[in-house]
Design an enzyme around this catalytic site. Structure first.
Site, PDB file in Angstrom:
ATOM      1  N   ASP A 183      29.292  41.099  45.879  1.00 27.52           N
ATOM      2  CA  ASP A 183      30.644  40.539  45.906  1.00 27.52           C
ATOM      3  C   ASP A 183      31.323  40.837  47.244  1.00 27.52           C
ATOM      4  O   ASP A 183      30.656  40.885  48.274  1.00 27.52           O
ATOM      5  CB  ASP A 183      31.434  41.136  44.729  1.00 27.52           C
ATOM      6  CG  ASP A 183      32.442  40.172  44.147  1.00 27.52           C
ATOM      7  OD1 ASP A 183      33.472  39.936  44.800  1.00 27.52           O
ATOM      8  OD2 ASP A 183      32.209  39.651  43.037  1.00 27.52           O
ATOM      9  N   HIS A 280      38.466  41.204  45.108  1.00 26.69           N
ATOM     10  CA  HIS A 280      37.694  40.583  44.023  1.00 26.69           C
ATOM     11  C   HIS A 280      36.597  41.510  43.509  1.00 26.69           C
ATOM     12  O   HIS A 280      36.414  41.670  42.293  1.00 26.69           O
ATOM     13  CB  HIS A 280      37.104  39.268  44.528  1.00 26.69           C
ATOM     14  CG  HIS A 280      36.433  38.447  43.474  1.00 26.69           C
ATOM     15  ND1 HIS A 280      35.100  38.567  43.177  1.00 26.69           N
ATOM     16  CD2 HIS A 280      36.917  37.479  42.655  1.00 26.69           C
ATOM     17  CE1 HIS A 280      34.789  37.710  42.219  1.00 26.69           C
ATOM     18  NE2 HIS A 280      35.859  37.026  41.886  1.00 26.69           N
ATOM     19  N   SER A 477      34.556  34.691  36.930  1.00 25.93           N
ATOM     20  CA  SER A 477      34.198  35.919  37.634  1.00 25.93           C
ATOM     21  C   SER A 477      34.374  37.147  36.760  1.00 25.93           C
ATOM     22  O   SER A 477      33.746  38.177  36.990  1.00 25.93           O
ATOM     23  CB  SER A 477      35.055  36.091  38.895  1.00 25.93           C
ATOM     24  OG  SER A 477      34.563  35.329  39.955  1.00 25.93           O
TER      25      SER A 477
END
Length: 663
Positions: A183, A280, A477
């Site tokens: 990520d 994220h 996600s």
């Protein structure tokens, strides 16, 4: 060109997105293309070098390091050189290693309207998310807001039964399960452990911003704050440090130009850089394994007592860009492959989470025809299971990548009541797993929090401090790490299971949600009838191989899903008491042995658990459903084979939802 080479060329345009709140769009290369290549003869590696020409293609940079038989060639031209490289005779496979840009996701209102064009199904809004979790079990104050960890049940079909699963799992690994989060990297947070294993394959590249300015991405700052407490918001141009080699630093931080001046030649040049923190990766990791019992924050799905996170940074903190080659390298490093100049992972991971994806061009994504599919197959051969999100475009995901690659466990998103989330991509016919992906509370650090310290973006905790902030995240996600956590529990319970067996367990124990609690067909069924809702407790039960386990019993009116006209006619023909007192009792059978189970069904009027010694035996059957009447307040089922019987699975009559004409 051989047949495989032709297929590789067809799938050269591959786009990736981070799938929580952003939609993909291909970005134009700033200066040149680079390519994933696979040599016909590995000995030719030593014949290729920087600055040489291959069949008229000028090689500006060549990586001799192989990963899965692939390497990377960067050219000095933005023109597609695939044909020239293939016809050089050096390579079996050539595919563009596409760099992409990630703009903002369409508004949720737009996504809802897209979905409503396909279905008018609306689930019952009744809120019965009564928290049955023992809140005294963990001293995590925000666990009361993690309702998705609670038991799956009517009106809360989006719940995962995660806590119940952990009550029954046996850790036969003898250690924490290891999960790679491929990520944007991580940020230190009060509720997260600092990862011991990290990898960053990214190299500073040229990037063109929306104004047409070209700058170097993935850069560091010589005056960076070593405490990571926000003392490095701005960096002078002379202190910008490009990253020219891979390393083991997956910190989610970079800098990009915040203002420009014009030089003597009339060209804009940066005169100040500002920090970027994406956040994220921290949110994805925090969904899996926050620190439990520390008196702050959330409990997360697994907790750091069960899972150890490994961070692989493949997405730049400033522009969300990712080369496909970096993701593939991250997969290979995570399962133990060596890369020159980089510290090897201490031990291979068990699960790889890819909360990224996008719509490709529909090319074949199977082993031998696609570099990503090859990487996934390699990871599977090493014992790792790969989970990827389907994406957030509210579209059929057949052409999505990497999620549609062979060997990946797919992760769609659903709401708390079990309905398909309005943004989630889906599959019309492919077997698919869905998990909660809407409003998950997780550790939160982004640029706003890092720079302003005024709580911008965060909704829980003290967001005036970098490490004390939490926020609600939405997107596939987040459903991906929930499913990765379920895979981890299965691996803990039965480490010998392979990826395809784990998918079978997840899918066969997941719950169908074809009809909602008021009898309407769901959007999930209409759009994706082979998608089922994750149930982690049932999955763990199924992983207990060769033991007799039954899933939770469920009860519903035998008229559930029927139209009002049908129910009215039945009542007219047979009487309300007769029609409305008939129920269907169902249960799941997770037995893996060779004997056929028989099931004993009991009824009892009791306020406590059903006592088989005094309960009434209603009947015996060899199928996992039976018709019962409303004579008892509770029902129980046991399965038996070869003299051994399962634990009791029981259900309350009051759990059944009646048609409105029966009320």
């Amino acid at each position: 060109m051989n047949e495989i080479g032709n297929n590789m060329k067809k799938i050269k345009n591959i786009a990736l997105i981070v799938s929580s709140t952003i939609l993909v769009a291909m970005a134009s290369p700033a200066t040149a293309e680079q390519y994933l290549v696979k040599f016909k003869d590995v000995s030719n590696l030593n014949r290729v070098s920087n600055g040489m020409s291959i069949n008229g293609v000028n090689v500006s940079k060549f990586e001799k390091q192989l990963f899965g038989g692939y390497s990377v060639i960067k050219t000095s031209s933005p023109v597609d050189q695939t044909d020239a490289l293939v016809s050089s005779g050096y390579f079996d496979f050539v595919t563009i290693d596409k760099k992409i840009k990630l703009p903002q996701l369409d508004s949720e209102a737009t996504m809802v309207s897209n979905l409503e064009k396909k279905t008018s199904s609306v689930a019952n809004p009744k809120d019965v998310h009564l928290n049955s979790i023992d809140l005294n079990k963990y001293s995590d104050p925000l666990s009361i807001k993690e309702l998705y960890l609670d038991e799956q049940r009517p009106y809360a079909m989006g719940n995962t039964s995660a806590i119940a699963a952990q009550e029954i799992v046996t850790n036969n690994l003898g250690r924490k399960v290891r999960i790679a989060v491929v990520d944007t990297g991580y940020q230190p947070h009060e509720d997260m452990e600092i990862p011991k294993d990290q990898y960053n394959p990214m190299i500073s590249d040229y990037y063109r911003d929306k104004n047409g300015y070209i700058y170097r991405s993935m850069v560091g700052c010589a005056t960076a704050d070593p405490t990571n407490e926000g003392g490095d918001v701005f960096c002078a141009p002379e202190n910008i440090v490009t990253k020219d080699v891979e390393n083991n630093n997956a910190l989610d931080k970079s800098w990009k130009p915040s203002s420009y001046v014009v030089d003597d030649n009339g060209n804009p040049v940066p005169n100040e850089y500002k920090v970027c923190v994406h956040g994220h990766g921290t949110a994805v990791g925090g969904t899996i394994a926050s620190i439990r019992g520390n008196g702050v924050g959330v409990s997360s799905v697994l907790g750091s007592n069960n899972a150890e996170l490994v961070y692989v940074k493949v997405l730049d903190s400033c522009n969300d860009g990712a080369f496909l080659s970096d993701i593939i390298k991250g997969i290979h490093w995570s399962v133990g492959d060596h890369f020159d100049g980089v510290t090897d992972i201490s031990s291979p991971v068990d699960v790889i989470n890819l909360s990224l994806g996008g719509m490709g061009n529909g090319g074949l994504c199977d082993v031998g025809f696609n570099a990503m599919a090859d990487a996934v197959a390699y990871a599977n051969s090493k014992g790792a299971v790969v989970v990827a999100s389907t994406g957030n475009s509210a579209l059929e995901a057949t052409a999505a990548t990497p999620v549609s690659c062979h060997g990946i466990i797919t992760a769609a998103a659903n709401t708390s009541n079990g309905e398909l989330a309005p943004f989630s991509n889906y599959y019309n016919s492919r077997k698919n797993i869905s998990a909660i992906g809407q409003d998950l509370l997780t550790p939160f650090v982004n640029t706003s929090v890092y720079v302003s310290r005024n709580g911008v973006g965060g909704v829980e905790g003290d967001c005036n401090k970098i490490t004390n902030c939490y926020a609600y995240y939405t997107g596939t996600s987040l459903s991906a790490p929930v499913i990765s956590s379920a895979v981890a529990l299965i691996k803990m319970e039965n480490p010998s299971l392979k990826a395809e067996q784990i998918f079978d367990i997840l899918y066969n124990t997941a719950s169908e949600y074809n009809t909602n609690e008021v009898g309407n067909k769901t959007a999930l069924y209409k759009l994706s009838k082979n998608t089922r809702l994750l149930n982690m407790k049932d999955a763990v039960l199924a992983a207990k191989a060769y033991e007799i386990h039954l899933g939770d019993a469920k009860i519903e009116s035998f008229l559930n899903g029927k139209s009002d006209n049908y129910v009215s006619q039945m009542i007219s023909d047979f009487g309300k008491n007769n029609v409305c007192s008939k129920y269907v009792l169902t249960w799941k059978d997770f037995y893996k042995g060779s004997n056929v189970l028989t099931y004993n069904v009991y009824g009892q009027n009791t306020t406590g658990d059903v006592d088989l010694n005094s309960a009434t035996l209603i009947g015996t059957t060899d199928v996992t459903t039976t018709l019962v009447d409303g004579s008892y307040s509770k029902f129980a089922v046991i399965g038996c084979a070869g003299g051994n019987c399962s634990a009791v699975s029981q259900v309350n009559l009051s759990d059944a939802v009646l048609p409105k004409l029966c009320l």
